[in-house]
Design an enzyme around this catalytic site. Structure first.
Site, PDB file in Angstrom:
ATOM      1  N   ASN A 208       0.948  -1.215  -0.109  1.00 13.79           N
ATOM      2  CA  ASN A 208       0.091  -0.239  -0.076  1.00 13.79           C
ATOM      3  C   ASN A 208       0.790   1.179  -0.178  1.00 13.79           C
ATOM      4  O   ASN A 208       2.039   1.133   0.077  1.00 13.79           O
ATOM      5  CB  ASN A 208      -0.860  -0.080   1.295  1.00 13.79           C
ATOM      6  CG  ASN A 208      -0.273  -0.183   2.442  1.00 13.79           C
ATOM      7  OD1 ASN A 208       0.448   0.793   2.504  1.00 13.79           O
ATOM      8  ND2 ASN A 208      -0.419  -1.276   3.202  1.00 13.79           N
ATOM      9  N   ASP A 277      -3.877  -6.725   4.747  1.00 12.47           N
ATOM     10  CA  ASP A 277      -4.886  -7.945   5.255  1.00 12.47           C
ATOM     11  C   ASP A 277      -4.919  -9.069   4.637  1.00 12.47           C
ATOM     12  O   ASP A 277      -5.302 -10.188   5.418  1.00 12.47           O
ATOM     13  CB  ASP A 277      -6.390  -7.076   5.210  1.00 12.47           C
ATOM     14  CG  ASP A 277      -6.641  -5.988   6.028  1.00 12.47           C
ATOM     15  OD1 ASP A 277      -6.112  -6.030   7.251  1.00 12.47           O
ATOM     16  OD2 ASP A 277      -7.366  -5.075   5.709  1.00 12.47           O
ATOM     17  N   LYS A 287      10.002 -16.184 -11.192  1.00 15.36           N
ATOM     18  CA  LYS A 287       8.847 -15.377 -11.566  1.00 15.36           C
ATOM     19  C   LYS A 287       7.776 -15.844 -12.416  1.00 15.36           C
ATOM     20  O   LYS A 287       8.032 -16.854 -13.388  1.00 15.36           O
ATOM     21  CB  LYS A 287       9.854 -14.307 -12.528  1.00 15.36           C
ATOM     22  CG  LYS A 287       8.972 -12.984 -12.983  1.00 15.36           C
ATOM     23  CD  LYS A 287       9.784 -12.218 -13.760  1.00 15.36           C
ATOM     24  CE  LYS A 287       9.115 -11.169 -14.581  1.00 15.36           C
ATOM     25  NZ  LYS A 287       9.786 -10.562 -15.687  1.00 15.36           N
ATOM     26  N   PHE A 321      -4.937   3.197  14.577  1.00 18.16           N
ATOM     27  CA  PHE A 321      -5.221   3.717  13.650  1.00 18.16           C
ATOM     28  C   PHE A 321      -6.294   3.426  12.799  1.00 18.16           C
ATOM     29  O   PHE A 321      -6.657   2.071  12.674  1.00 18.16           O
ATOM     30  CB  PHE A 321      -3.874   4.292  12.543  1.00 18.16           C
ATOM     31  CG  PHE A 321      -3.044   5.309  13.409  1.00 18.16           C
ATOM     32  CD1 PHE A 321      -2.171   5.276  14.136  1.00 18.16           C
ATOM     33  CD2 PHE A 321      -2.997   6.514  12.675  1.00 18.16           C
ATOM     34  CE1 PHE A 321      -1.287   6.151  14.725  1.00 18.16           C
ATOM     35  CE2 PHE A 321      -2.357   7.486  12.988  1.00 18.16           C
ATOM     36  CZ  PHE A 321      -1.537   7.278  14.252  1.00 18.16           C
ATOM     37  N   LYS A 335     -13.965  -0.652  15.379  1.00 17.25           N
ATOM     38  CA  LYS A 335     -12.422  -1.400  15.310  1.00 17.25           C
ATOM     39  C   LYS A 335     -11.831  -1.195  16.702  1.00 17.25           C
ATOM     40  O   LYS A 335     -11.384  -2.077  17.174  1.00 17.25           O
ATOM     41  CB  LYS A 335     -11.610  -0.480  14.444  1.00 17.25           C
ATOM     42  CG  LYS A 335     -11.642  -1.062  13.099  1.00 17.25           C
ATOM     43  CD  LYS A 335     -10.726  -0.588  11.967  1.00 17.25           C
ATOM     44  CE  LYS A 335     -10.962  -0.886  10.613  1.00 17.25           C
ATOM     45  NZ  LYS A 335     -10.274  -0.149   9.635  1.00 17.25           N
ATOM     46  N   LYS A 339     -11.415  -4.448  19.033  1.00 25.00           N
ATOM     47  CA  LYS A 339      -9.983  -4.943  19.249  1.00 25.00           C
ATOM     48  C   LYS A 339      -9.362  -4.507  20.410  1.00 25.00           C
ATOM     49  O   LYS A 339      -7.974  -4.343  20.683  1.00 25.00           O
ATOM     50  CB  LYS A 339      -9.256  -4.423  18.133  1.00 25.00           C
ATOM     51  CG  LYS A 339      -9.592  -5.170  16.812  1.00 25.00           C
ATOM     52  CD  LYS A 339      -8.955  -4.723  15.445  1.00 25.00           C
ATOM     53  CE  LYS A 339      -9.873  -5.215  14.320  1.00 25.00           C
ATOM     54  NZ  LYS A 339      -9.077  -4.960  12.989  1.00 25.00           N
TER      55      LYS A 339
HETATM   56  O1  PMT Z   1       2.767   6.008   6.720  1.00 23.45           O
HETATM   57  P1  PMT Z   1       2.200   7.395   6.077  1.00 23.45           P
HETATM   58  O2  PMT Z   1       2.308   7.577   4.829  1.00 23.45           O
HETATM   59  O3  PMT Z   1       2.635   8.605   6.823  1.00 23.45           O
HETATM   60  O4  PMT Z   1       0.630   7.196   6.314  1.00 23.45           O
HETATM   61  C1  PMT Z   1       0.128   7.045   7.650  1.00 23.45           C
HETATM   62  C2  PMT Z   1      -0.949   6.077   7.856  1.00 23.45           C
HETATM   63  C3  PMT Z   1      -2.149   6.668   6.883  1.00 23.45           C
HETATM   64  C4  PMT Z   1      -0.656   4.768   7.223  1.00 23.45           C
HETATM   65  C5  PMT Z   1      -1.631   5.865   9.396  1.00 23.45           C
HETATM   66  O5  PMT Z   1      -2.019   7.354   9.720  1.00 23.45           O
HETATM   67  C6  PMT Z   1      -2.499   4.997   9.292  1.00 23.45           C
HETATM   68  O6  PMT Z   1      -3.747   5.332   9.395  1.00 23.45           O
HETATM   69  N1  PMT Z   1      -2.305   3.553   9.671  1.00 23.45           N
HETATM   70  C7  PMT Z   1      -3.246   2.603   9.795  1.00 23.45           C
HETATM   71  C8  PMT Z   1      -3.543   2.081   8.317  1.00 23.45           C
HETATM   72  C9  PMT Z   1      -4.570   0.826   8.550  1.00 23.45           C
HETATM   73  O7  PMT Z   1      -4.028  -0.090   8.114  1.00 23.45           O
HETATM   74  O8  PMT Z   1      -5.851   0.996   9.071  1.00 23.45           O
HETATM   75  P2  PMT Z   1      -6.752  -0.169   9.035  1.00 23.45           P
HETATM   76  O9  PMT Z   1      -7.963   0.550   9.439  1.00 23.45           O
HETATM   77  O10 PMT Z   1      -6.664  -1.193   8.107  1.00 23.45           O
HETATM   78  O11 PMT Z   1      -6.272  -0.896  10.466  1.00 23.45           O
HETATM   79  C10 PMT Z   1      -6.848  -0.563  11.806  1.00 23.45           C
HETATM   80  C11 PMT Z   1      -5.642  -0.898  12.827  1.00 23.45           C
HETATM   81  O12 PMT Z   1      -5.353  -2.033  12.927  1.00 23.45           O
HETATM   82  C12 PMT Z   1      -4.443  -0.120  12.622  1.00 23.45           C
HETATM   83  O13 PMT Z   1      -3.912   0.391  13.612  1.00 23.45           O
HETATM   84  C13 PMT Z   1      -3.475  -1.122  11.808  1.00 23.45           C
HETATM   85  O14 PMT Z   1      -2.275  -1.040  12.204  1.00 23.45           O
HETATM   86  C14 PMT Z   1      -3.955  -2.519  12.635  1.00 23.45           C
HETATM   87  N2  PMT Z   1      -3.640  -3.591  11.775  1.00 23.45           N
HETATM   88  C15 PMT Z   1      -4.576  -3.658  10.586  1.00 23.45           C
HETATM   89  C16 PMT Z   1      -4.443  -5.120  10.048  1.00 23.45           C
HETATM   90  C17 PMT Z   1      -3.887  -6.076  10.292  1.00 23.45           C
HETATM   91  N3  PMT Z   1      -3.721  -7.075   9.784  1.00 23.45           N
HETATM   92  N4  PMT Z   1      -3.168  -5.996  11.610  1.00 23.45           N
HETATM   93  C18 PMT Z   1      -3.189  -4.728  12.331  1.00 23.45           C
HETATM   94  O15 PMT Z   1      -2.461  -4.717  13.491  1.00 23.45           O
END
Ligand code: PMT
Length: 397
Positions: A208, A277, A287, A321, A335, A339
C-alpha cells in the site's frame, strides 16, 4: 516542538557560519523568535545584516552595545531564551566554555545562562580530532551542555573527515529533543510504521502507499519526551531515527512476530503501520510468466496484529489507527471496541493533506468514553505529540 520558542543563536567564526543563515530562516519559518549573537570573527564570514534581515531582530556582537537595557544586556538575553544554540561552534568557543572563560558577548552570555545550551561543532577534521578539543567537548558534556557530534564528509578546506556542521534539520530535531518536557521518561513505547509487503513471486508484491512518516513522527516524538522506543517498521524510505530500537520487517507475519516478541517489554503499543490484510496463498519461487489473459491469485487473511495484542494487552495502553474512506467515525469506533484499543486515531481521508505520504495529517481521535477530538490539518509531528499527550494523560490517570 521548537515552534514559538525564544532562541538565542550564537554564531562563531568558521566557514560553516553561512549555514547559520539557513538555520535562522528555518527557525523563523517555524514561528521562533530568534536573537542572533555573533562573535567578531563570525561577522567576517557572514554579515550581521544578513542575520538581522532573516531573524527580523537586531544582531548582537558587542558586550557593551546593550547598555540601554536596565539589566545587564547579555544576562537579560540569556534569561529570555528557551535555549541557546551555538552553530557553528568553533574549537575556540568550545575551549572557552570548557574552561570558564567569558571574554566576549557570546561566551559571557553562555556563562550567565540558566537555560539549556546546545553546542554544534564545526571545524577542520584535524582540529576536531585534536585531543584538547575532544577533552573540552567531554568537559562541556559533563557540565550539562548538550553536544552534537560533527558530521563526517567533505570539508571546506578540501579534506575529508569529521568536522562538518550537522544538517539544519538535525540541529532543529536536537533542539526539540533538548527543550521538550520529558513527561514520558522511562515509558516503554512500541510503534509500528510503514506498509507491509506480501510477496507474489521474487519480483512482485502486494502493498500500500504508506510512507512510514506517521509512525516515524510518533517514534521521534516519544523519544524526545524521554520514552524508550521500539520502532517496528515495514519497507519505507525513512531513515531510522536516532536513539530508538529499530526493527525492520517486510511482511505482516514478520511484523506480527516482531510485535509479539517485544510485547512483554513495553507499556504502550501504537499501531500506525498499514498492514496488508491479505497475502498471496503461494509465494512462487520463480517469476510468474506472462501466459494467459487473466491470472488469478488466491489471497489468505493475514494475522490481525492489533486484535491479537488487544486480547493479551493487560494494563498496556493500546492505540490503533483507522484508515477509512466512508463512515469514518462509525467504522473507527467499531474497530476500537472490537480490538480492545484504548483509543483510535482515524485519518480523515476526505480532507486534503491527510493520510498516506503527506507530511501532514487530519485526524479524529475517538476514545472509549465516546468523545471525539477533531484536529485540524497539522504536521504529522504535531499529531504525534497530541497522541502522546493522550497516552501521558491515561498513564497519569
Ligand atoms: O505512513 P504514512 O504515509 O505517514 O501514512 C500514515 C497512515 C495513513 C498509514 C497511518 O496514519 C494509518 O492510518 N495507519 C493505519 C492504516 C490501517 O491499516 O488502517 P486499518 O483501518 O486497515 O487498520 C486498523 C488498525 O489495525 C491499524 O492500527 C493497523 O495498524 C492495525 N492492523 C490492521 C491490519 C492487520 N492485519 N493488523 C493490524 O494490526
Amino acid at each position: 516542538m521548537v515552534d514559538g520558542k525564544n532562541i538565542v543563536l550564537g554564531i562563531t567564526g568558521g566557514i560553516a557560519a553561512y549555514k547559520a543563515a539557513e538555520l535562522t530562516r528555518e527557525l523563523v519559518k517555524r514561528g521562533c523568535a530568534v536573537t542572533v549573537m555573533m562573535t567578531l570573527n563570525a561577522a567576517k564570514f557572514i554579515t550581521p545584516l544578513t542575520l538581522q534581515t532573516l531573524s527580523g531582530n537586531p544582531v548582537y556582537t558587542d558586550t557593551f552595545s546593550l547598555t540601554g537595557d536596565w539589566r545587564i544586556g547579555h544576562i537579560s538575553l540569556a534569561e529570555r531564551a528557551d535555549i541557546i544554540v551555538i552553530a557553528p561552534a568553533t574549537a575556540n568557543i568550545i575551549g572557552k566554555i570548557a574552561s570558564g572563560i567569558a571574554d566576549d558577548l557570546l561566551s559571557t552570555t553562555v556563562m550567565a545562562a540558566h537555560v539549556p545550551v546546545l553546542i554544534c561543532p564545526a571545524m577542520n577534521a584535524n582540529m576536531y580530532r585534536n585531543p584538547f578539543v575532544a577533552e573540552n567537548m567531554k568537559r562541556c558534556a559533563d557540565r550539562g551542555f548538550f553536544m552534537m557530534d560533527a558530521d563526517i564528509g567533505e570539508l571546506a578546506c578540501r579534506t575529508e573527515g569529521p568536522g562538518r556542521l550537522p544538517p539544519v534539520g538535525e540541529i532543529i530535531e536536537e533542539m526539540e529533543a533538548v527543550i521538550t518536557v520529558k513527561d514520558l521518561a522511562g515509558v516503554r513505547i512500541l510503534v509500528t510504521a510503514g506498509p507491509t509487503r506480501e510477496a507474489i513471486d521474487p519480483v512482485r508484491f502486494i502493498s500500500n502507499h504508506s510512507s512510514g512518516k506517521m509512525g516515524h513522527a510518533l517514534a521521534k516524538a516519544a523519544r524526545m519526551r524521554g520514552a524508550e522506543v521500539t520502532l517496528i517498521c515495514g519497507a519505507t524510505a525513512q531513515a531510522a531515527p536516532g536513539g530508538v530500537r529499530y526493527v525492520k520487517v517486510i511482511s505482516a507475519r514478520e511484523m506480527r512476530d516482531a510485535v509479539m516478541a517485544s510485547l512483554d517489554a513495553v507499556d504502550v503499543v501504537i499501531k500506525a503501520a498499514a498492514v496488508a490484510d491479505y497475502r498471496p496463498s503461494k509465494h512462487e519461487t520463480s517469476k510468474i510468466k506472462k501466459k494467459d489473459e487473466t491470472l488469478t491469485i488466491t489471497l489468505l487473511r493475514n494475522p490481525d496484529i492489533i486484535a491479537e495484542v488487544g486480547k493479551v494487552k493487560g494494563s498496556r495502553i493500546l492505540v490503533g489507527f483507522a484508515m477509512e474512506t466512508e463512515d469514518i467515525e462509525k467504522n473507527a469506533r467499531e474497530k476500537m471496541m472490537a480490538k480492545n484499543m484504548d483509543f483510535i486515531v482515524a485519518n480523515d481521508l476526505t480532507r486534503e493533506g491527510a493520510g498516506f505520504q503527506h507530511d501532514t495529517n487530519v485526524v479524529k481521535i475517538l476514545d472509549r468514553n465516546g468523545t471525539i477530538e477533531e484536529l485540524p490539518l497539522m504536521e504529522k509531528s504535531a499529531v504525534a505529540h497530541r497522541i502522546l499527550d493522550r497516552v501521558r494523560d491515561i498513564r497519569n490517570g
